[in-house]
Design a protein around this motif. Sequence first.
Motif: not given
Length: 154
Positions: A34, A89, A91, A141, A144-145, A149
């Motif tokens: 990152k 938030n 991400p 992003i 992975t994030e 969710r």
Amino acid sequence: MLSVRDRRDRPPEEGVVAELQGFAVDKAFFTSHKGILLETELALTLIIFICFTASISAYMAAALLEFFITLAFLFLYATQYYQHFNRLNWPCLDFLRCVSAIIIFLVVSFAAVTSRDGAAIAAFVFGIILVSVFAYDAFKIYRTEMAPRAIQGE
């Protein structure tokens, strides 16, 4: 009674150490995936800003704005200061930063190439490269994030 010298030589208390380390830079972040992406985005945005300043100064504000936004995210991630704002938030904000930069640099790059100036063409080339870097960052992003969710939310 403690003199000034005695207070200076003893280790600070725990609360003071936590306050002083609020802006401590995590040097390992700069070599992480990152960190390298943000540094690349920052460098390319600066190059595009210089190209626009040399050719078409009307478009340099967009590059300068994205430069400062990317610099702010790099600072927040490198110091881990973003963890103090736990209601945001991060991400999602980072994803929206990438998507907005993609849109802005696509529009500005294609508008700049119409001037047929050497620096504007260079800005177009670097703009397309930067759009691909931002798109890769947005993809990473999301992958992975945000996608895990969404699966956990179901």
